[in-house]
Design a protein around this motif. Sequence first.
Motif, PDB file in Angstrom:
ATOM      1  N   ARG A 156      -6.890 -10.769  -3.224  1.00 49.85           N
ATOM      2  CA  ARG A 156      -7.503  -9.719  -4.053  1.00 49.85           C
ATOM      3  C   ARG A 156      -8.356 -10.397  -5.123  1.00 49.85           C
ATOM      4  N   VAL A 157      -9.600  -9.935  -5.276  1.00 54.74           N
ATOM      5  CA  VAL A 157     -10.573 -10.598  -6.150  1.00 54.74           C
ATOM      6  C   VAL A 157     -11.264  -9.563  -7.037  1.00 54.74           C
ATOM      7  N   VAL A 158     -11.377  -9.891  -8.318  1.00 54.57           N
ATOM      8  CA  VAL A 158     -12.219  -9.109  -9.227  1.00 54.57           C
ATOM      9  C   VAL A 158     -13.587  -9.775  -9.262  1.00 54.57           C
ATOM     10  N   LEU A 159     -14.611  -9.023  -8.932  1.00 45.43           N
ATOM     11  CA  LEU A 159     -15.964  -9.562  -8.829  1.00 45.43           C
ATOM     12  C   LEU A 159     -16.665  -9.564 -10.187  1.00 45.43           C
ATOM     13  N   ALA A 160     -17.863 -10.125 -10.209  1.00 43.44           N
ATOM     14  CA  ALA A 160     -18.571 -10.336 -11.471  1.00 43.44           C
ATOM     15  C   ALA A 160     -18.883  -9.047 -12.208  1.00 43.44           C
ATOM     16  N   ASP A 161     -19.020  -7.943 -11.480  1.00 38.48           N
ATOM     17  CA  ASP A 161     -19.332  -6.659 -12.133  1.00 38.48           C
ATOM     18  C   ASP A 161     -18.082  -5.868 -12.499  1.00 38.48           C
ATOM     19  N   GLY A 162     -16.898  -6.464 -12.293  1.00 33.45           N
ATOM     20  CA  GLY A 162     -15.659  -5.798 -12.664  1.00 33.45           C
ATOM     21  C   GLY A 162     -15.034  -4.985 -11.558  1.00 33.45           C
ATOM     22  N   LEU A 184     -16.800 -17.240  -6.592  1.00 33.48           N
ATOM     23  CA  LEU A 184     -16.984 -15.937  -5.955  1.00 33.48           C
ATOM     24  C   LEU A 184     -16.403 -14.789  -6.770  1.00 33.48           C
ATOM     25  N   GLY A 185     -15.391 -15.054  -7.558  1.00 26.30           N
ATOM     26  CA  GLY A 185     -14.721 -14.023  -8.329  1.00 26.30           C
ATOM     27  C   GLY A 185     -13.400 -14.529  -8.848  1.00 26.30           C
ATOM     28  N   VAL A 186     -12.638 -13.624  -9.450  1.00 26.23           N
ATOM     29  CA  VAL A 186     -11.353 -13.968 -10.055  1.00 26.23           C
ATOM     30  C   VAL A 186     -10.237 -13.522  -9.116  1.00 26.23           C
ATOM     31  N   ILE A 187      -9.465 -14.452  -8.607  1.00 22.28           N
ATOM     32  CA  ILE A 187      -8.350 -14.116  -7.718  1.00 22.28           C
ATOM     33  C   ILE A 187      -7.199 -13.589  -8.569  1.00 22.28           C
ATOM     34  N   THR A 188      -6.824 -12.332  -8.326  1.00 23.75           N
ATOM     35  CA  THR A 188      -5.745 -11.738  -9.111  1.00 23.75           C
ATOM     36  C   THR A 188      -4.463 -11.526  -8.315  1.00 23.75           C
ATOM     37  N   ALA A 189      -4.524 -11.603  -6.988  1.00 23.90           N
ATOM     38  CA  ALA A 189      -3.307 -11.442  -6.181  1.00 23.90           C
ATOM     39  C   ALA A 189      -3.521 -12.105  -4.824  1.00 23.90           C
ATOM     40  N   VAL A 190      -2.437 -12.700  -4.314  1.00 23.45           N
ATOM     41  CA  VAL A 190      -2.480 -13.344  -3.004  1.00 23.45           C
ATOM     42  C   VAL A 190      -1.222 -12.950  -2.241  1.00 23.45           C
ATOM     43  N   THR A 191      -1.402 -12.459  -1.024  1.00 27.49           N
ATOM     44  CA  THR A 191      -0.264 -12.192  -0.144  1.00 27.49           C
ATOM     45  C   THR A 191      -0.118 -13.358   0.816  1.00 27.49           C
ATOM     46  N   ARG A 438     -22.805 -20.153   0.936  1.00 23.48           N
ATOM     47  CA  ARG A 438     -23.813 -19.838  -0.083  1.00 23.48           C
ATOM     48  C   ARG A 438     -24.268 -18.385   0.042  1.00 23.48           C
ATOM     49  N   ARG A 439     -24.392 -17.891   1.278  1.00 26.00           N
ATOM     50  CA  ARG A 439     -24.803 -16.494   1.460  1.00 26.00           C
ATOM     51  C   ARG A 439     -23.748 -15.533   0.921  1.00 26.00           C
ATOM     52  N   VAL A 440     -22.463 -15.853   1.144  1.00 27.46           N
ATOM     53  CA  VAL A 440     -21.400 -15.010   0.584  1.00 27.46           C
ATOM     54  C   VAL A 440     -21.450 -15.040  -0.929  1.00 27.46           C
ATOM     55  N   ARG A 441     -21.670 -16.197  -1.480  1.00 21.43           N
ATOM     56  CA  ARG A 441     -21.746 -16.301  -2.938  1.00 21.43           C
ATOM     57  C   ARG A 441     -22.905 -15.469  -3.493  1.00 21.43           C
ATOM     58  N   GLU A 442     -24.056 -15.496  -2.827  1.00 25.02           N
ATOM     59  CA  GLU A 442     -25.196 -14.708  -3.297  1.00 25.02           C
ATOM     60  C   GLU A 442     -24.880 -13.212  -3.232  1.00 25.02           C
ATOM     61  N   ALA A 443     -24.101 -12.809  -2.237  1.00 21.90           N
ATOM     62  CA  ALA A 443     -23.762 -11.393  -2.106  1.00 21.90           C
ATOM     63  C   ALA A 443     -22.756 -10.951  -3.159  1.00 21.90           C
ATOM     64  N   LEU A 444     -21.781 -11.803  -3.459  1.00 23.88           N
ATOM     65  CA  LEU A 444     -20.711 -11.411  -4.380  1.00 23.88           C
ATOM     66  C   LEU A 444     -21.057 -11.658  -5.841  1.00 23.88           C
ATOM     67  N   ASP A 445     -21.857 -12.673  -6.104  1.00 27.88           N
ATOM     68  CA  ASP A 445     -22.212 -13.008  -7.487  1.00 27.88           C
ATOM     69  C   ASP A 445     -23.700 -13.335  -7.556  1.00 27.88           C
TER      70      ASP A 445
END
Length: 460
Positions: A156-162, A184-191, A438-445
């Motif tokens: 679970r990730v919180v992205l740059a826009d919240g 890519l974002g802030v990892i807040t939970a891992v299963t 890099r493409r995933v990073r451009e999409a998420l952030d």
Amino acid sequence: MDTTQLAYPRQEQDLAGEDTRLRNWAKNSRLGPAGSVFAPATESELCDFLSTSDGAVRMIGSRMSPGRMMQVANGSGTLLDLSRLSGLISSTDNTVTFAGSTPLADVYAFLTARGQMLDASPGVIAEQTLAGALSTGTHGQGLQQSSIAGSALSIRVVLADGTVAEYAQDHPDFPAVQLGLGSLGVITAVTLRARESMIYTCLKKAVDADTLETDLETWNRDNLMVKAWWFPQENQVQVWTANEASDDDVVRYRAEDSELLEHATTNATMNDTVESTLRQLRDDSRGLADDGKSLRTVSRFRDFTDVTGDIYQVFCRGIATPQINVEIGIPLARAGAVIKKIKDWHAQTRPRMHYPVILRCTGASEGWLSPSHGQDTCYFGFVVYYSADGSLSEEGDSFLRAVERALAEEGGRPHWGKYFDESLYDWPAIYPQWEAFRRVREALDPQHRFANVFTAALLD
């Protein structure tokens, strides 16, 4: 970029009164300016912060990585201290979900209490946060598993826009999120996948290194888990091979309240080798740092004995002390040739070493930026300790630079959470999915909010 300074920085000494969160664990890097730390109490508070603010953001975790991995861009921005977002969230019979900032030690303790373990074997120490371990590729040993990220079922990730995003194993971006460098974002939970705990007997022996080129792969193919420490100067190797314990060993282990069981016979055949390494460490250190913990890390190779215990008791027994640790992953099929190359180089230069070469092998990883992506991998680890004044010996510095150059020339991939000179590596050449990441990073952030000087130089 001054890669020399970034690679092996000097340890700072006078930090009295400074917020400890502004320095990394090794105290060799400042992460941000005073007042730059924000510590949300809930995921919702984190989302609100990201959605209503701008500027660079980096996560500090337990600060175990080199400072350049955590520093905010250009010395300004926000350092996220997520230590309040920690602990167990939920569990099933064969899964556990933890907040991203839970220390690995807490994950292991919970699993042990209910007789379980992760699929992945642990690293040496457990001070890292779960999210940090995933984001940098923390790994253990054993060809039947890979990095700790390989046990993740969803992230679970919180992205740059919240906003919040969930990534399960079948998501096309999951291999990027598994090891994202905090970009890519802030990892807040891992299963995580959990399974019944196995009790291991770890057999320890000292052998000469004459046939290490072929022995290493044989040991790893023939045993569940293997770890080896190679002392090139004395041509000796201490090798641990761990397999499922016999019924008798399990009975003895349970009779000792399931504490690590040390077998009766000790082996002193490496004591002279250990003393030789300790002399070099004392001479080069010119005064021991961190209350002499570095000496204790080497002394443990004396009078060794076989042990029986669970996976964490056997392998997660390191002594955390600030150091410069370089670790490079090499395809297992080429490890023998690299060992031969190190032998030849060592015979010519006779470098002064503070610690044996650490050899750990893992299976292939699906993570796009994992050093073991797509291939069984042997990790070569090299350690140099600080002196009491925070300096590194010239001999130790030269040793690290020489071995890193040699392994980089062999197509090695450095461990992201340790020290390396990034100018030695052609990233798209050694990582087939570099551009996909890099493409995933451009999409998420797309605004590169989670970038800093170091990650921007890598990815932009």
